[in-house]
Design an enzyme around this catalytic site. Structure first.
Site, PDB file in Angstrom:
ATOM      1  N   GLY A  31      10.725  41.354  59.441  1.00 46.05           N
ATOM      2  CA  GLY A  31      10.195  40.070  59.891  1.00 46.05           C
ATOM      3  C   GLY A  31      11.139  38.899  59.648  1.00 46.05           C
ATOM      4  O   GLY A  31      10.760  37.744  59.762  1.00 46.05           O
ATOM      5  N   SER A  73      13.115  44.194  61.953  1.00 42.56           N
ATOM      6  CA  SER A  73      13.666  43.351  63.021  1.00 42.56           C
ATOM      7  C   SER A  73      14.351  44.159  64.126  1.00 42.56           C
ATOM      8  O   SER A  73      15.336  43.712  64.716  1.00 42.56           O
ATOM      9  CB  SER A  73      14.622  42.294  62.452  1.00 42.56           C
ATOM     10  OG  SER A  73      13.927  41.467  61.534  1.00 42.56           O
ATOM     11  N   GLU A 112       4.741  45.916  52.772  1.00 45.36           N
ATOM     12  CA  GLU A 112       3.752  44.847  52.562  1.00 45.36           C
ATOM     13  C   GLU A 112       2.598  45.353  51.701  1.00 45.36           C
ATOM     14  O   GLU A 112       2.028  44.602  50.915  1.00 45.36           O
ATOM     15  CB  GLU A 112       3.264  44.317  53.921  1.00 45.36           C
ATOM     16  CG  GLU A 112       4.340  43.440  54.565  1.00 45.36           C
ATOM     17  CD  GLU A 112       4.371  43.453  56.079  1.00 45.36           C
ATOM     18  OE1 GLU A 112       3.361  43.829  56.704  1.00 45.36           O
ATOM     19  OE2 GLU A 112       5.429  43.110  56.648  1.00 45.36           O
ATOM     20  N   LYS A 146       0.412  45.215  62.405  1.00 50.28           N
ATOM     21  CA  LYS A 146       0.037  44.450  61.198  1.00 50.28           C
ATOM     22  C   LYS A 146      -1.316  43.770  61.434  1.00 50.28           C
ATOM     23  O   LYS A 146      -2.165  44.347  62.101  1.00 50.28           O
ATOM     24  CB  LYS A 146       1.148  43.469  60.810  1.00 50.28           C
ATOM     25  CG  LYS A 146       2.504  44.174  60.752  1.00 50.28           C
ATOM     26  CD  LYS A 146       3.596  43.373  60.111  1.00 50.28           C
ATOM     27  CE  LYS A 146       4.875  44.198  60.099  1.00 50.28           C
ATOM     28  NZ  LYS A 146       5.952  43.553  59.370  1.00 50.28           N
ATOM     29  N   HIS A 160       3.744  51.135  53.490  1.00 47.75           N
ATOM     30  CA  HIS A 160       4.506  50.007  54.046  1.00 47.75           C
ATOM     31  C   HIS A 160       4.846  49.018  52.927  1.00 47.75           C
ATOM     32  O   HIS A 160       4.055  48.818  52.009  1.00 47.75           O
ATOM     33  CB  HIS A 160       3.695  49.315  55.145  1.00 47.75           C
ATOM     34  CG  HIS A 160       4.523  48.330  55.908  1.00 47.75           C
ATOM     35  ND1 HIS A 160       4.737  47.054  55.450  1.00 47.75           N
ATOM     36  CD2 HIS A 160       5.228  48.463  57.051  1.00 47.75           C
ATOM     37  CE1 HIS A 160       5.542  46.432  56.306  1.00 47.75           C
ATOM     38  NE2 HIS A 160       5.855  47.262  57.285  1.00 47.75           N
ATOM     39  N   GLU A 175      12.765  51.311  55.979  1.00 47.70           N
ATOM     40  CA  GLU A 175      12.653  49.883  56.276  1.00 47.70           C
ATOM     41  C   GLU A 175      13.187  49.063  55.107  1.00 47.70           C
ATOM     42  O   GLU A 175      12.474  48.855  54.114  1.00 47.70           O
ATOM     43  CB  GLU A 175      11.183  49.513  56.515  1.00 47.70           C
ATOM     44  CG  GLU A 175      10.576  50.221  57.695  1.00 47.70           C
ATOM     45  CD  GLU A 175       9.387  49.444  58.259  1.00 47.70           C
ATOM     46  OE1 GLU A 175       9.398  49.192  59.466  1.00 47.70           O
ATOM     47  OE2 GLU A 175       8.474  49.083  57.501  1.00 47.70           O
TER      48      GLU A 175
HETATM   49  P1  PGA Z   1       9.505  43.737  61.999  1.00 45.46           P
HETATM   50  O1  PGA Z   1       8.508  44.670  61.113  1.00 45.46           O
HETATM   51  O2  PGA Z   1       9.923  44.589  63.178  1.00 45.46           O
HETATM   52  O3  PGA Z   1       8.664  42.567  62.399  1.00 45.46           O
HETATM   53  O4  PGA Z   1      10.650  43.386  61.127  1.00 45.46           O
HETATM   54  C1  PGA Z   1       8.760  46.032  60.938  1.00 45.46           C
HETATM   55  C2  PGA Z   1       7.729  46.601  60.005  1.00 45.46           C
HETATM   56  O5  PGA Z   1       7.319  45.911  59.060  1.00 45.46           O
HETATM   57  O6  PGA Z   1       7.294  47.751  60.177  1.00 45.46           O
END
Ligand code: PGA
Length: 252
Positions: free
Chosen positions: A173, A214, A97, A12, A95, A167
């Site tokens: 996160g 996570s 995000e 990220k 992704h 995901e």
């Molecule tokens: P995370 O993120 O392991 O911090 O939950 C995974 C991702 O967004 O690819």
């Protein structure tokens, strides 16, 4: 034919060039005997340093996004050719995000996948439902829609060059991991969708599907033991060499 596991870090917006060099130097000896493919996806500004630092190791380098156009008036964007020239092998596309904060749609995801593949980059394609979608019971519809849209116009030949990352957005996160069984069940839905889009054997032998959200040193072993889960896309736990190496060494 067994699908080879693939563990990828998604850094990220973390790490400067100096931090990249230090993290890669720590990581190389810790993952050198991995039985899976190992990838680190870094910010654009760290890619050149990551490619240089990983030379001669088993660590592959990826970017976190790519634009769909070859070149032109797209201020702030980066093309597939630019990544290719740097020696980058993988790119994350779609992704959550990007979908949530930067207006990414199923259509732009598909355009980015096509651009990346056309330049010989391997894609890590992210799909996953939000908490509201999970609570509304539409997880299967959402991941099926996202998968179908992302693969629109993509040839069977390219299946070896795309890894899907499932995901669940609510697990990213947050410290909340999907249970291994839930992750496995949804990944099975995605694999069934790929069987329908291509062929059952293609989906079974050539489509690798990761879990992300996570995933860390503590839960990697249990998640990776599930029959449908072929790897992980690791955010927070990819920022420390020891933590990431433990995920990579899930089978040790
Ligand atoms: P995370 O993120 O392991 O911090 O939950 C995974 C991702 O967004 O690819």
């Amino acid at each position: 034919m067994a699908r080879k596991p693939i563990i990828a870090g998604n850094w990220k917006m973390n790490n400067t060039i100096a931090q990249t060099k230090a993290l890669v130097a720590d990581l190389i000896p810790l993952v050198k005997d991995a039985n899976c493919d190992v990838v680190i996806c870094t910010p654009y500004t760290d890619l050149a340093a990551a490619v240089e630092a990983t030379k001669g190791s088993n660590i592959h380098v990826g970017a976190e996004n790519v634009h769909w156009a070859e070149k032109g008036a797209f201020t702030g964007e980066i093309s597939a050719d630019m990544l290719k020239e740097l020696g980058v092998e993988y790119v994350i596309v779609g992704h959550s995000e990007r979908r949530t904060y930067f207006g990414e749609t199923d259509q732009t995801v598909n355009a980015r996948v096509k651009a990346a593949l056309s330049r010989g980059l391997k894609v890590i394609l992210c799909v996953g439902e939000t908490l509201a979608e999970r609570e509304a019971g539409v997880t299967a519809e959402v991941v099926t829609r996202q998968t179908k849209a992302a693969f629109e116009g993509i040839d069977n030949d390219e299946l070896d060059n795309i890894v899907i990352a499932y995901e669940p957005v609510w697990a990213i996160g947050t410290g909340k991991t999907a249970t291994a069984q839930d992750a496995n069940d949804t990944i099975k839905i995605i694999r069934d969708c790929m069987a329908e889009l291509y062929c059952p054997k293609c989906a079974e032998n050539r489509v690798r599907i990761q879990y992300g959200g996570s995933m860390n040193a503590k839960n990697a072993k249990e998640l990776m033991a599930m029959p449908e889960i072929d790897g992980g896309l690791i955010g927070g736990a990819s920022l420390k060499a020891e933590d990431f190496a433990k995920v990579v060494g899930f089978d040790k």
